[in-house]
Design an enzyme around this catalytic site. Structure first.
Site, mmCIF file in Angstrom:
data_model
loop_
_atom_site.group_PDB
_atom_site.id
_atom_site.type_symbol
_atom_site.label_atom_id
_atom_site.label_comp_id
_atom_site.label_asym_id
_atom_site.label_seq_id
_atom_site.Cartn_x
_atom_site.Cartn_y
_atom_site.Cartn_z
ATOM 1 C CG PHE A 43 -8.462 0.325 9.119
ATOM 2 C CD1 PHE A 43 -9.608 -0.108 8.487
ATOM 3 C CD2 PHE A 43 -7.234 -0.123 8.631
ATOM 4 C CE1 PHE A 43 -9.546 -0.965 7.389
ATOM 5 C CE2 PHE A 43 -7.153 -0.977 7.545
ATOM 6 C CZ PHE A 43 -8.315 -1.393 6.907
ATOM 7 C CE1 TYR A 98 13.420 5.828 16.198
ATOM 8 C CE2 TYR A 98 13.110 8.151 15.652
ATOM 9 C CZ TYR A 98 13.659 6.915 15.369
ATOM 10 O OH TYR A 98 14.435 6.755 14.249
ATOM 11 C CD GLU A 155 -2.283 0.629 20.538
ATOM 12 O OE1 GLU A 155 -1.443 1.521 20.329
ATOM 13 O OE2 GLU A 155 -2.985 0.128 19.648
ATOM 14 N NE ARG A 156 2.146 -3.576 19.687
ATOM 15 C CZ ARG A 156 3.104 -3.177 18.862
ATOM 16 N NH1 ARG A 156 4.369 -3.240 19.234
ATOM 17 N NH2 ARG A 156 2.801 -2.730 17.660
ATOM 18 N N GLY A 176 -26.645 -24.429 17.981
ATOM 19 C CA GLY A 176 -27.259 -23.481 17.036
ATOM 20 C C GLY A 176 -27.499 -22.119 17.648
HETATM 21 C C1 LIG Z 1 -11.717 -1.889 13.887
HETATM 22 C C2 LIG Z 1 -10.357 -1.316 13.701
HETATM 23 C C3 LIG Z 1 -9.951 -0.255 14.497
HETATM 24 C C4 LIG Z 1 -8.691 0.318 14.299
HETATM 25 N N1 LIG Z 1 -8.337 1.445 15.003
HETATM 26 C C5 LIG Z 1 -7.190 2.114 14.665
HETATM 27 C C6 LIG Z 1 -6.905 3.399 15.240
HETATM 28 O O1 LIG Z 1 -7.639 3.907 16.075
HETATM 29 N N2 LIG Z 1 -5.772 4.036 14.821
HETATM 30 C C7 LIG Z 1 -4.920 3.508 13.891
HETATM 31 O O2 LIG Z 1 -3.942 4.144 13.562
HETATM 32 N N3 LIG Z 1 -5.170 2.291 13.334
HETATM 33 C C8 LIG Z 1 -6.299 1.589 13.688
HETATM 34 N N4 LIG Z 1 -6.575 0.379 13.102
HETATM 35 C C9 LIG Z 1 -5.653 -0.160 12.099
HETATM 36 C C10 LIG Z 1 -4.873 -1.380 12.568
HETATM 37 O O3 LIG Z 1 -3.919 -1.004 13.506
HETATM 38 C C11 LIG Z 1 -4.277 -2.030 11.302
HETATM 39 O O4 LIG Z 1 -5.355 -2.628 10.605
HETATM 40 C C12 LIG Z 1 -3.217 -3.043 11.616
HETATM 41 O O5 LIG Z 1 -2.072 -2.412 12.139
HETATM 42 C C13 LIG Z 1 -2.796 -3.855 10.382
HETATM 43 O O6 LIG Z 1 -2.490 -3.023 9.314
HETATM 44 P P1 LIG Z 1 -3.171 -3.288 7.865
HETATM 45 O O7 LIG Z 1 -4.624 -3.443 8.080
HETATM 46 O O8 LIG Z 1 -2.725 -2.229 6.948
HETATM 47 O O9 LIG Z 1 -2.602 -4.690 7.412
HETATM 48 P P2 LIG Z 1 -1.207 -4.932 6.625
HETATM 49 O O10 LIG Z 1 -0.115 -4.221 7.324
HETATM 50 O O11 LIG Z 1 -1.414 -4.667 5.183
HETATM 51 O O12 LIG Z 1 -1.031 -6.497 6.861
HETATM 52 C C14 LIG Z 1 -1.745 -7.474 6.105
HETATM 53 C C15 LIG Z 1 -1.307 -8.847 6.603
HETATM 54 O O13 LIG Z 1 0.095 -8.998 6.381
HETATM 55 C C16 LIG Z 1 0.747 -9.305 7.603
HETATM 56 N N5 LIG Z 1 2.064 -8.692 7.639
HETATM 57 C C17 LIG Z 1 2.400 -7.390 7.430
HETATM 58 N N6 LIG Z 1 3.721 -7.211 7.593
HETATM 59 C C18 LIG Z 1 4.249 -8.414 7.914
HETATM 60 C C19 LIG Z 1 5.564 -8.900 8.209
HETATM 61 N N7 LIG Z 1 6.630 -8.070 8.254
HETATM 62 N N8 LIG Z 1 5.726 -10.221 8.476
HETATM 63 C C20 LIG Z 1 4.659 -11.064 8.469
HETATM 64 N N9 LIG Z 1 3.393 -10.670 8.211
HETATM 65 C C21 LIG Z 1 3.188 -9.367 7.941
HETATM 66 C C22 LIG Z 1 -0.145 -8.726 8.686
HETATM 67 O O14 LIG Z 1 0.054 -9.353 9.942
HETATM 68 C C23 LIG Z 1 -1.524 -9.025 8.111
HETATM 69 O O15 LIG Z 1 -1.877 -10.355 8.391
HETATM 70 C C24 LIG Z 1 -7.809 -0.234 13.333
HETATM 71 C C25 LIG Z 1 -8.219 -1.321 12.558
HETATM 72 C C26 LIG Z 1 -9.476 -1.851 12.724
HETATM 73 C C27 LIG Z 1 -9.908 -2.991 11.815
#
Ligand SMILES: Cc1cc2nc3c(=O)[nH]c(=O)nc-3n(C[C@H](O)[C@H](O)[C@H](O)COP(=O)(O)OP(=O)(O)OC[C@H]3O[C@@H](n4cnc5c(N)ncnc54)[C@H](O)[C@@H]3O)c2cc1C
Length: 387
Positions: free
Chosen positions: A158, A234, A243-244, A341
């Site tokens: 990703f 860290y 970022e946020r 639509g």
């Molecule tokens: C278009 C796109 C661009 C991106 N760009 C970057 C980038 O440039 N660099 C980079 O490093 N990453 C990037 N990402 C990755 C993005 O940051 C991750 O997809 C995101 O952090 C979620 O991780 P995951 O997909 O592994 O989901 P997971 O961590 O597997 O989570 C799956 C679900 O479980 C939930 N979940 C997980 N842990 C908990 C918890 N403790 N309590 C409750 N719910 C939980 C999550 O909220 C989610 O709904 C990108 C993703 C996309 C789709």
């Protein structure tokens, strides 16, 4: 109200950026969405205009202006109506380059920042892996020290700019047994032997290249380590505040743009002998949305001011990211309904807004993770320090 936060100079900057986008980006954006990437020349044009160095010192080619220029940059970039474009151009200055600037050595700053700011080089920030997204501490990519090099093996997924980038700021485990404390950040040149990437097909953000990256025995000079070994986790957590906040500002701007666009349509579309903006049921929905967008936008401005003044806003930035990206997702969903639509037809701008807003509550820390952080701070009184 805007003049509380923005000076005349900020507004002139906004007009200039809006004109630049109207001339150089908006006429081409449909083509870039179809191509699945934006051409490299646009980074250079943005670099020439100084848009990629707002948060960087002059000695590297930046302008080091106050944070409200970045707020304007983010708001206007979202109005191009291509989340993919916004993501692609924002990564180098605010994520990859920002880590080098904040924690890198002079060698790394001299090597990477001038070319990032001029738009010659594109950066990527690679943290997420196939088995670890939210759970950052659990990444498995390993960097093993061998003399004056690290040898890196693992994979990332990703990653925005994953294929097009010239360099990758990657999170790696330099001590896999040490959990979060064994993580480091390192800069990997994209043309180093053993680095390969493939592009992913996405629901939205079509104009950005999102890649899966593989590292096989990639030898990187030890001087490419950012900051101290074992401090990567860290550094990552510390930069998340920015970022946020950026994602929150982008979310509120996307919601506002969608609402403006819907209002224009509703002032023209007729049903049952009147313009649809005259139906009370729809007017009340508009009123609610306007109030929610206003609240989110000015909360974000307040945090931007705190961030500019160097105050820690970890909890507040998590709140803002949660509220604004959820708002964007819901507001755009509701706006699409006003188009009937036509909202479902690809030629209408709202269709792309709908697809692009969906990632806001997932990327950069999902809504669930934002709630976890807020809950820990509010209930357990955990205090996160600003790095
Ligand atoms: C278009 C796109 C661009 C991106 N760009 C970057 C980038 O440039 N660099 C980079 O490093 N990453 C990037 N990402 C990755 C993005 O940051 C991750 O997809 C995101 O952090 C979620 O991780 P995951 O997909 O592994 O989901 P997971 O961590 O597997 O989570 C799956 C679900 O479980 C939930 N979940 C997980 N842990 C908990 C918890 N403790 N309590 C409750 N719910 C939980 C999550 O909220 C989610 O709904 C990108 C993703 C996309 C789709």
């Amino acid at each position: 109200m805007n003049e509380y936060y923005f000076s005349e100079e900020h507004e002139l900057f906004r007009q200039g950026l809006r004109q630049f986008y109207a001339k150089e980006v908006i006429p081409n954006i449909d083509e870039w969405e179809k191509a699945g990437e934006i051409p490299k020349y646009i980074w250079k044009k943005m670099g020439e205009m100084g848009y990629l160095g707002l948060n960087h010192p002059e000695k590297y080619g930046g302008s080091n202006v106050d944070f409200f220029y970045t707020v304007v940059f983010q708001e206007e970039t979202l109005r191009v109506n291509s989340g993919g474009f916004g993501a692609a151009v924002g990564i180098t200055p605010y994520m990859a380059g920002a880590h080098i600037l904040a924690s890198g050595s002079n060698y790394l700053k001299d090597k990477y920042l001038p070319k990032s700011i001029s738009g010659e080089w594109i950066g990527a920030l690679a943290i997420s892996e196939p088995n670890a997204g939210s759970d950052v501490a659990n990444i498995r990519t390993v960097a093993k020290r061998e003399g004056e090099h690290y040898v890196i093996n693992g994979s990332k997924t990703f990653i925005t700019n994953g294929v097009l980038s010239d360099y990758i700021v990657a999170a790696v485990k330099t001590n896999p047994e040490a959990g979060a404390g064994g993580m480091s950040l390192i800069v990997i040149d994209r043309d180093t032997p053993g680095v390969s990437a493939t592009k992913l097909n996405k629901l939205g953000w079509h104009a950005s290249d999102t890649g899966e990256i593989s590292f096989v025995d990639v030898r990187v000079p030890a001087e490419h380590l950012i900051g101290k070994e074992g401090h990567g986790f860290y550094y990552i957590m510390g930069r998340f505040q920015l970022e946020r906040l950026m994602m929150a500002i982008g979310g509120a701007s996307a919601a506002e743009f969608a609402l403006e666009h819907a209002l224009q349509y509703m002032s023209e579309r007729q049903a049952f002998g009147k313009r649809i903006n005259q139906f009370q049921a729809l007017r009340h929905r508009i009123a609610d949305m306007s109030a929610e967008i206003y609240r989110a936008k000015y909360f974000n401005y307040h945090l931007a001011k705190m961030h500019q003044d160097g105050k820690p806003v970890v909890k507040e930035a998590s709140m803002a990211k949660l509220l604004s990206t959820e708002l964007a997702d819901q507001a755009i969903y509701k706006c699409l309904q006003f188009f009937g639509g036509y909202g479902f037809i690809e030629d209408y701008k709202i269709a792309r807004m709908f697809r692009d807003s969906r990632i806001g509550t997932i990327g950069g820390g999902s809504s669930e993770i934002m709630r976890e952080i807020i809950a820990k701070m509010v209930i357990d009184e955990v205090k996160y320090q600003k790095v």
